[in-house]
Write a protein that holds these residues in place. Sequence first.
Motif, PDB file in Angstrom:
ATOM      1  N   PHE A 140       0.852  -1.201   0.000  1.00 36.75           N
ATOM      2  CA  PHE A 140       0.000   0.000   0.000  1.00 36.75           C
ATOM      3  C   PHE A 140       0.884   1.247   0.000  1.00 36.75           C
ATOM      4  CE2 PHE A 140      -2.585  -3.323   1.802  1.00 36.75           C
ATOM      5  CZ  PHE A 140      -3.806  -3.131   1.170  1.00 36.75           C
ATOM      6  N   PHE A 141       0.302   2.381  -0.392  1.00 31.20           N
ATOM      7  CA  PHE A 141       1.006   3.658  -0.278  1.00 31.20           C
ATOM      8  C   PHE A 141       0.867   4.165   1.153  1.00 31.20           C
ATOM      9  CE2 PHE A 141      -0.525   4.436  -4.864  1.00 31.20           C
ATOM     10  CZ  PHE A 141       0.660   3.998  -5.424  1.00 31.20           C
ATOM     11  N   HIS A 142       2.022   4.497   1.763  1.00 31.03           N
ATOM     12  CA  HIS A 142       2.036   5.137   3.078  1.00 31.03           C
ATOM     13  C   HIS A 142       2.525   6.570   2.873  1.00 31.03           C
ATOM     14  CE1 HIS A 142       1.556   1.158   4.858  1.00 31.03           C
ATOM     15  NE2 HIS A 142       2.412   0.757   3.929  1.00 31.03           N
ATOM     16  N   GLU A 143       2.379   7.414   3.882  1.00 30.45           N
ATOM     17  CA  GLU A 143       2.780   8.814   3.727  1.00 30.45           C
ATOM     18  C   GLU A 143       4.274   8.949   3.436  1.00 30.45           C
ATOM     19  OE1 GLU A 143       0.620   7.711   5.890  1.00 30.45           O
ATOM     20  OE2 GLU A 143      -1.139   9.017   5.769  1.00 30.45           O
ATOM     21  N   ASP A 144       5.077   7.966   3.885  1.00 30.55           N
ATOM     22  CA  ASP A 144       6.524   8.069   3.634  1.00 30.55           C
ATOM     23  C   ASP A 144       6.976   7.231   2.425  1.00 30.55           C
ATOM     24  OD1 ASP A 144       6.130   5.616   4.740  1.00 30.55           O
ATOM     25  OD2 ASP A 144       7.562   5.852   6.397  1.00 30.55           O
ATOM     26  N   THR A 145       6.035   6.712   1.652  1.00 29.43           N
ATOM     27  CA  THR A 145       6.400   6.037   0.388  1.00 29.43           C
ATOM     28  C   THR A 145       7.083   7.075  -0.512  1.00 29.43           C
ATOM     29  OG1 THR A 145       4.509   4.546   0.552  1.00 29.43           O
ATOM     30  CG2 THR A 145       5.463   4.839  -1.642  1.00 29.43           C
ATOM     31  N   PRO A 146       8.240   6.740  -1.114  1.00 25.12           N
ATOM     32  CA  PRO A 146       8.928   7.747  -1.938  1.00 25.12           C
ATOM     33  C   PRO A 146       8.069   8.212  -3.121  1.00 25.12           C
ATOM     34  CG  PRO A 146      10.333   5.838  -1.546  1.00 25.12           C
ATOM     35  CD  PRO A 146       8.974   5.480  -1.021  1.00 25.12           C
ATOM     36  N   LEU A 147       8.204   9.497  -3.477  1.00 28.37           N
ATOM     37  CA  LEU A 147       7.487  10.031  -4.637  1.00 28.37           C
ATOM     38  C   LEU A 147       8.140   9.448  -5.888  1.00 28.37           C
ATOM     39  CD1 LEU A 147       6.969  13.774  -3.610  1.00 28.37           C
ATOM     40  CD2 LEU A 147       5.672  11.739  -2.961  1.00 28.37           C
ATOM     41  N   HIS A 148       7.331   8.991  -6.822  1.00 24.75           N
ATOM     42  CA  HIS A 148       7.882   8.257  -7.969  1.00 24.75           C
ATOM     43  C   HIS A 148       6.864   8.356  -9.109  1.00 24.75           C
ATOM     44  CE1 HIS A 148      10.539   5.193  -9.654  1.00 24.75           C
ATOM     45  NE2 HIS A 148       9.462   4.691 -10.208  1.00 24.75           N
TER      46      HIS A 148
END
Length: 338
Positions: A140-148
């Motif tokens: 899942f996407f979390h708030e600290d998932t890198p922007l990509h």
Amino acid sequence: MKILITGGAGFIGGNFCHYMVEKYPNDKFVCLDALTYAGNMETLADILDRQNFKFVKGNICDTEFVDQLFAEEKFDIVVNFAAESHVDRSIQNPKIFLESNVIGVQTLMDACRKYKVARFHQVSTDEVYGDLPLDRPDLFFHEDTPLHTSSPYSASKASADLLVMAYYRTYQLPVTISRCSNNYGPYQFPEKLIPLIIKKAQNNEKLPIYGKGENVRDWLHVLDHCSAIDLIIHKGKVGEVYNIGGHNERTNLEVVKTILKVLGKPESLISFVTDRPGHDRRYAIDPEKITKELGWKPKYNFDTGIVATIKWNLDNQAWLSHVESGEYQNWLKKQYKD
Ligand SMILES: NC(=O)c1ccc[n+]([C@@H]2O[C@H](COP(=O)([O-])OP(=O)(O)OC[C@H]3O[C@@H](n4cnc5c(N)ncnc54)[C@H](O)[C@@H]3O)[C@@H](O)[C@H]2O)c1
């Protein structure tokens, strides 16, 4: 309290204007919108004469105009929905996306700094995280998932997010960011998947589906997005990012088949077209932070929300036919020529 809502003549901003004007009769709301092809005054018709609501036409990139508006109105909170929002259009013409989605944000934040606005909230998207593989439903996407990012649209939104956090760090501008998954609901412009399919199926036209329709989107009813932003601007912590999503993952094909079933139309209308370049495979939000910290919970699930949305589209044919200008018809033909 005086709140500026930019992009309020569009889909989500329009729903947010309705939601806030109704919920907070003692606050004042100013809606600023450039009325691009995606903005429509008819979306705001029901609230235009409310005492706590005012509409102003203008562009968030116009420094002089924005400065004057902030000087006159003295806003407490600014919520920025104004943006070019359609991925396919960003592939055809990226420049306008950089102007509205990045320069526009910088212009608004400079005015917030100058006039000491207590909160600038940037409405962002889960598309800043890129995509997830189809065969890893555990991710899942979390708030600290890198922007990509994958498209000029998502790259412009990610650029804005970085700029917002830079204004927080450098100037201590009190900011928050929300990153929501795909929205559906009333007043959505019929270039987006759900209203496009409803309209075409109703007319027994072919339904253009990219690739094999396997791409997964995480759907959230627009009013659940509105309630989340309401919580963030009132209770959210400055300098924080909040993901918003309701765990309603569906493949595009599943969404189309659901609409056909509700409308009683045959699946033979489905027509697979050449895939979108760089098409993101799967989006899926983990909303744990906003749920735990702010107590947010969505009210709608996809199965009931989609039926209500289909009904809204069928009941509001006048709104739909008015928003479909000549420019939109030309774009549609060019986009789905194959
Ligand atoms: N639609 C979604 O599923 C979704 C999901 C997550 C986040 N978002 C974000 O939410 C916001 C609103 O999305 P939407 O789907 O309602 O978009 P929309 O295209 O329906 O509405 C955008 C509105 O902004 C206005 N606008 C555009 N450029 C402007 C400018 N330079 N100055 C002033 N007004 C301008 C348009 O006239 C329109 O009324 C966007 O920032 C988008 O990135 C959308």
